[in-house]
Design an enzyme around this catalytic site. Structure first.
Site, short mmCIF file in Angstrom:
data_model
loop_
_atom_site.label_atom_id
_atom_site.label_comp_id
_atom_site.label_asym_id
_atom_site.label_seq_id
_atom_site.Cartn_x
_atom_site.Cartn_y
_atom_site.Cartn_z
N LYS A 174 0.88 -1.18 0.00
CA LYS A 174 0.00 0.00 0.00
C LYS A 174 0.91 1.21 0.00
CE LYS A 174 -2.41 1.24 3.63
NZ LYS A 174 -3.24 2.08 4.51
O1 LIG Z 1 -5.18 3.55 8.88
C1 LIG Z 1 -4.17 3.57 8.22
O2 LIG Z 1 -3.10 3.08 8.62
C2 LIG Z 1 -4.21 4.17 6.91
O3 LIG Z 1 -3.21 4.25 6.24
C3 LIG Z 1 -5.52 4.66 6.47
C4 LIG Z 1 -5.67 4.87 5.02
O4 LIG Z 1 -5.39 3.73 4.24
C5 LIG Z 1 -7.08 5.32 4.76
O5 LIG Z 1 -7.16 5.88 3.54
#
Ligand SMILES: O=C(O)C(=O)C[C@@H](O)CO
Length: 312
Positions: A174
């Site tokens: 991510k």
């Molecule tokens: O909660 C997290 O660690 C995030 O990175 C949140 C994010 O993905 C929401 O868009």
């Protein structure tokens, strides 16, 4: 209680928002509200969910509460969608133990940030590689590396590709650092088939650019999976123009969540729509200013976000 396994096939794709942790007005876990939050997020079109992330206020939970929330959510989801459990911890051993526990409880994947503590405690690249080796060796489900500024640890494309090449469970990434789309593109080029899931994050603020770069998943906030579906469904169906129009329609709300509200946006929307009773965040986090909340709800209403209607 054994959890019904989900039926989703790898590679996982689509919208996997972060579920908030629901508290009552006293700051205690509200597991009934947690279940309703999860039901809403699935009804709103989430292909999967992520729990215990930063947007779940993981940093204000005790270890026992983490376990309570994890088991409660996995049992409540009961295989309807795959669930990613965040198991980030500075210690290799603690992160591996948390991840084993998540796998045993029925998690589809774990999400992990590189080891960090506070503003200054970091480990050199050797330590990062060893950390992910320990983690990958401890479980059989895939690992998503969360490449986010909060960890304060620059992860080069070369390092990420190396981790996926050397450790078979490191398959999802991510990317939510500046220049996310370029990084995704380079990572896909460098890692090839080992990059099973190049994903977008950060509330979808860069979603269209990330999709253009090859992102196959979006980990957004939990307030409007229905809106994010309106963007990615046409995109994956090959209709970029329709996806772009939807992105432009939802972008003011995405921007407002990203820049004005943060993790509380989804709770405010869910509370306004009767999904949950309280939008409380745990102290010392602060409630939204009423004017900020009003601005959020105005944008959500203009887009007919399901959260505002679901519980009424
Ligand atoms: O909660 C997290 O660690 C995030 O990175 C949140 C994010 O993905 C929401 O868009």
């Amino acid at each position: 209680m054994p959890v019904t396994p989900h039926k989703a096939q790898r590679p996982y794709r689509g919208v996997f928002p972060v579920a908030p942790t629901i508290f009552d007005e006293r700051g205690e876990l509200d597991l009934e509200g947690q279940g309703r939050c999860i039901d809403f997020m699935i009804d709103a079109g989430s292909h999967g969910l992520c729990i215990l992330a930063n947007f779940s206020e993981q940093f204000v939970l005790t270890d026992a509460e983490r376990e309570t929330v994890m088991h409660a959510v996995l049992e409540h989801v009961a295989g309807r969608v795959p669930v990613i459990v965040t198991t980030t911890h500075f210690s290799s051993a603690v992160c591996a133990a948390r991840s084993k526990q998540a796998e045993a409880a029925g998690a589809a994947m774990v999400m992990v940030m590189p080891p960090y503590h506070g503003a200054t405690f970091r480990v050199p690249e050797k330590g990062i590689v060893e950390f992910f080796k320990v983690l990958s060796g401890a479980i059989t489900i895939p690992i998503m590396i969360q490449d986010a500024p909060v960890a304060g640890t620059p992860l080069s494309v070369e390092l990420l590709a190396r981790l996926s090449r050397e450790f078979s469970n490191i398959r999802y990434f991510k990317i939510e650092v500046p220049g996310a789309a370029s990084k995704l593109r380079s990572l896909i080029e460098a890692g090839g088939k080992d990059i099973e899931g190049p994903w977008d994050g950060e509330e979808a603020i860069t979603l269209l650019a990330d999709l253009d770069a090859g992102a196959t998943g979006a980990m957004t906030g939990g307030g409007y999976p229905d809106g994010i579906r309106q963007i990615i469904d046409p995109y994956f169906a090959g209709d970029r123009e329709k996806a772009k129009a939807a992105y432009e329609r939802w972008l003011p709300l995405i921007n407002y969540e990203n820049r004005q509200c943060g993790l509380i946006a989804c709770k405010a929307m869910m509370q306004a729509g009767g999904v949950i009773k309280s939008e409380a965040v745990r102290h010392p986090l602060q409630p939204l200013h009423p004017a900020t909340r009003a601005g959020l709800l105005e944008l959500a209403k203009e887009r007919d976000a399901l959260a505002l209607r679901w519980g009424k």
